[in-house]
Every structure is written in structure tokens, then in C-alpha cells.
Write a protein that holds these residues in place. Structure first.
Motif, PDB file in Angstrom:
ATOM      1  N   PHE A  73      78.089 -21.999  40.942  1.00  0.00           N
ATOM      2  CA  PHE A  73      77.355 -22.814  42.296  1.00  0.00           C
ATOM      3  C   PHE A  73      78.250 -23.210  43.121  1.00  0.00           C
ATOM      4  O   PHE A  73      78.397 -23.789  44.216  1.00  0.00           O
ATOM      5  N   TYR A  74      78.658 -24.359  42.307  1.00  0.00           N
ATOM      6  CA  TYR A  74      79.482 -25.599  42.686  1.00  0.00           C
ATOM      7  C   TYR A  74      81.283 -24.967  42.905  1.00  0.00           C
ATOM      8  O   TYR A  74      81.718 -25.578  43.983  1.00  0.00           O
ATOM      9  N   VAL A  75      81.696 -24.323  41.679  1.00  0.00           N
ATOM     10  CA  VAL A  75      83.271 -23.980  41.909  1.00  0.00           C
ATOM     11  C   VAL A  75      83.979 -23.395  43.176  1.00  0.00           C
ATOM     12  O   VAL A  75      84.258 -23.447  44.354  1.00  0.00           O
ATOM     13  N   TYR A  76      82.367 -22.279  43.787  1.00  0.00           N
ATOM     14  CA  TYR A  76      82.632 -22.201  44.720  1.00  0.00           C
ATOM     15  C   TYR A  76      82.129 -21.644  46.124  1.00  0.00           C
ATOM     16  O   TYR A  76      81.669 -21.824  46.928  1.00  0.00           O
ATOM     17  N   ASN A  77      81.895 -23.290  45.604  1.00  0.00           N
ATOM     18  CA  ASN A  77      80.423 -23.808  47.710  1.00  0.00           C
ATOM     19  C   ASN A  77      81.356 -24.878  48.051  1.00  0.00           C
ATOM     20  O   ASN A  77      81.860 -26.235  47.163  1.00  0.00           O
ATOM     21  N   TRP A  78      82.067 -24.368  49.381  1.00  0.00           N
ATOM     22  CA  TRP A  78      82.484 -25.782  50.438  1.00  0.00           C
ATOM     23  C   TRP A  78      82.585 -27.073  50.416  1.00  0.00           C
ATOM     24  O   TRP A  78      82.264 -27.874  50.709  1.00  0.00           O
ATOM     25  N   MET A  79      80.968 -26.679  50.870  1.00  0.00           N
ATOM     26  CA  MET A  79      80.362 -27.444  50.754  1.00  0.00           C
ATOM     27  C   MET A  79      79.996 -29.053  49.299  1.00  0.00           C
ATOM     28  O   MET A  79      80.039 -30.373  49.801  1.00  0.00           O
ATOM     29  N   PHE A 141      75.635 -33.647  52.554  1.00  0.00           N
ATOM     30  CA  PHE A 141      76.546 -31.892  52.322  1.00  0.00           C
ATOM     31  C   PHE A 141      75.666 -31.695  51.117  1.00  0.00           C
ATOM     32  O   PHE A 141      75.608 -30.668  50.610  1.00  0.00           O
ATOM     33  N   ALA A 142      74.697 -33.057  50.916  1.00  0.00           N
ATOM     34  CA  ALA A 142      74.070 -32.207  49.174  1.00  0.00           C
ATOM     35  C   ALA A 142      72.725 -31.540  49.760  1.00  0.00           C
ATOM     36  O   ALA A 142      72.654 -30.086  49.231  1.00  0.00           O
ATOM     37  N   ALA A 143      71.707 -32.187  50.373  1.00  0.00           N
ATOM     38  CA  ALA A 143      70.986 -31.141  51.209  1.00  0.00           C
ATOM     39  C   ALA A 143      71.251 -29.290  52.084  1.00  0.00           C
ATOM     40  O   ALA A 143      70.878 -28.888  51.362  1.00  0.00           O
ATOM     41  N   ALA A 144      72.804 -29.552  52.621  1.00  0.00           N
ATOM     42  CA  ALA A 144      73.095 -28.814  53.400  1.00  0.00           C
ATOM     43  C   ALA A 144      73.413 -27.671  51.629  1.00  0.00           C
ATOM     44  O   ALA A 144      72.894 -26.895  52.158  1.00  0.00           O
ATOM     45  N   MET A 145      74.289 -27.966  50.330  1.00  0.00           N
ATOM     46  CA  MET A 145      74.542 -27.000  49.457  1.00  0.00           C
ATOM     47  C   MET A 145      73.115 -27.160  49.141  1.00  0.00           C
ATOM     48  O   MET A 145      73.196 -25.713  48.614  1.00  0.00           O
ATOM     49  N   ALA A 146      72.234 -27.739  49.045  1.00  0.00           N
ATOM     50  CA  ALA A 146      71.285 -27.442  48.076  1.00  0.00           C
ATOM     51  C   ALA A 146      70.163 -26.495  48.935  1.00  0.00           C
ATOM     52  O   ALA A 146      69.640 -25.479  47.844  1.00  0.00           O
ATOM     53  N   ARG A 147      70.445 -26.365  49.979  1.00  0.00           N
ATOM     54  CA  ARG A 147      69.426 -25.082  50.849  1.00  0.00           C
ATOM     55  C   ARG A 147      70.837 -23.912  50.300  1.00  0.00           C
ATOM     56  O   ARG A 147      70.204 -22.635  51.443  1.00  0.00           O
ATOM     57  N   GLY A 148      72.007 -24.400  49.902  1.00  0.00           N
ATOM     58  CA  GLY A 148      72.982 -22.606  50.164  1.00  0.00           C
ATOM     59  C   GLY A 148      73.647 -22.155  50.762  1.00  0.00           C
ATOM     60  O   GLY A 148      74.479 -21.219  50.891  1.00  0.00           O
ATOM     61  N   TYR A 149      73.748 -23.181  52.154  1.00  0.00           N
ATOM     62  CA  TYR A 149      75.264 -23.471  52.701  1.00  0.00           C
ATOM     63  C   TYR A 149      76.758 -23.617  51.565  1.00  0.00           C
ATOM     64  O   TYR A 149      76.679 -24.210  50.789  1.00  0.00           O
ATOM     65  N   GLY A 150      76.806 -22.737  52.552  1.00  0.00           N
ATOM     66  CA  GLY A 150      78.621 -23.428  52.167  1.00  0.00           C
ATOM     67  C   GLY A 150      78.922 -22.021  50.581  1.00  0.00           C
ATOM     68  O   GLY A 150      80.312 -22.346  49.977  1.00  0.00           O
ATOM     69  N   TYR A 151      78.269 -21.203  50.069  1.00  0.00           N
ATOM     70  CA  TYR A 151      78.282 -20.530  48.821  1.00  0.00           C
ATOM     71  C   TYR A 151      78.965 -19.175  49.806  1.00  0.00           C
ATOM     72  O   TYR A 151      77.824 -18.740  50.239  1.00  0.00           O
TER      73      TYR A 151
END
Length: 151
Positions: A73-79, A141-151
Motif C-alpha cells: 500500500f505504501y510503496v506503490y502510493n505516490w501520496m 498527504f497523509a489524509a489523502a493517502m488514508a482515503r485511498g488517493y495515490g494508489y
């Protein structure tokens, strides 16, 4: 696994909020009178800055490997990577103030009439201000990432 993820998330958030407080404290202190006591306080606060930043990295790595989302989830998430770049930028910007705080503190201990040079103080103010502005991007960025953005 849920408990581990929860504990790591709580620690991570508390540490990040602590770092925000430290940046805020440095911002306030460099705007005032920089007497010997304030310089000692700045050096102490900045020491905690480094400790907290290191703990954020340790807990963050633990979240990547032991959290519920898994490392993919983290490695492939640009956020995630944008958040890491912002964190690294804040860390790099903090180097100059750290060096100055240590230098000023050392000079003030050796010379009671030491006054912080105006140009150096102005420079440090700009660095701390830039740290604060870039730091604001981290929770975005953390809030966006937690909601699935960037993946």
C-alpha cells in the motif's frame, strides 16, 4: 494485528503532533529576544526535534511492515512518497537552524555579552518558517493517502 496497527498509528500521530509543536516553539522563540536562557532553550528543543524525528521514522517503518495495510500500500502510493519528500525537506531545512542554535549557544556560554548576528537570525527565521509551511503538507498527504488517493 488490529491492536498493533492501532498502537503504531497512535504513537505515530502523537509524535507528529509533537514535532509540529516543536517547530511552532522554535518559530516563536526565534522571533523574540535571544538571550542566553533562550539560546539554551532553543538548543534543548532542537535536540528533542531530532529525537522525535528519529522516532517518527522508526514508528513509520513499523507501520509499513507491521500495519494492517501492508508494505505494498505504501510503496506503490505516490501520496506516501510525496509525504516522505515533504518530511525529508523539513528535515533538511532543519539542519541550518540546528547548526546555528548550537553555535550561538556555544558562543553565548563563552561570552556573556554575545549577541546573535542579525543576518544569521533572519536566515534562521526563514528556515524555520519554510519548515513550518512544508510541514503543513504532511497531514494533507497523509489524509489523502488514508482515503485511498495515490494508489
Amino acid at each position: 494485528m488490529n491492536t498493533t496497527d492501532l498502537v503504531l498509528a497512535i504513537l505515530h500521530h502523537l509524535l507528529v503532533f509533537s514535532l509540529a509543536g516543536i517547530i511552532g516553539a522554535e518559530f516563536v522563540l526565534v522571533r523574540g529576544d535571544l538571550g542566553t536562557a533562550t539560546l539554551k532553550r532553543l538548543a534543548g528543543i532542537d535536540r528533542h526535534y531530532g529525537i522525535i524525528a528519529a522516532l517518527i521514522i522508526i514508528v513509520g517503518v513499523c507501520r509499513v511492515f507491521f500495519g494492517l495495510r501492508g508494505w505494498e500500500f505504501y510503496v506503490y502510493n505516490w501520496m506516501f512518497w510525496a509525504k516522505m519528500v515533504a518530511f525529508a525537506a523539513v528535515g533538511l531545512l532543519s539542519i541550518v537552524p540546528t547548526i546555528r542554535f548550537l553555535s550561538w549557544n556555544r558562543q553565548a556560554n563563552g561570552n556573556p555579552s554575545f549577541a546573535v548576528p542579525a543576518a544569521e537570525l533572519a536566515s534562521v527565521k526563514n528556515y524555520v518558517r519554510a519548515e513550518g509551511v512544508i510541514f503543513l503538507l504532511i497531514p494533507v498527504f497523509a489524509a489523502a493517502m488514508a482515503r485511498g488517493y495515490g494508489y
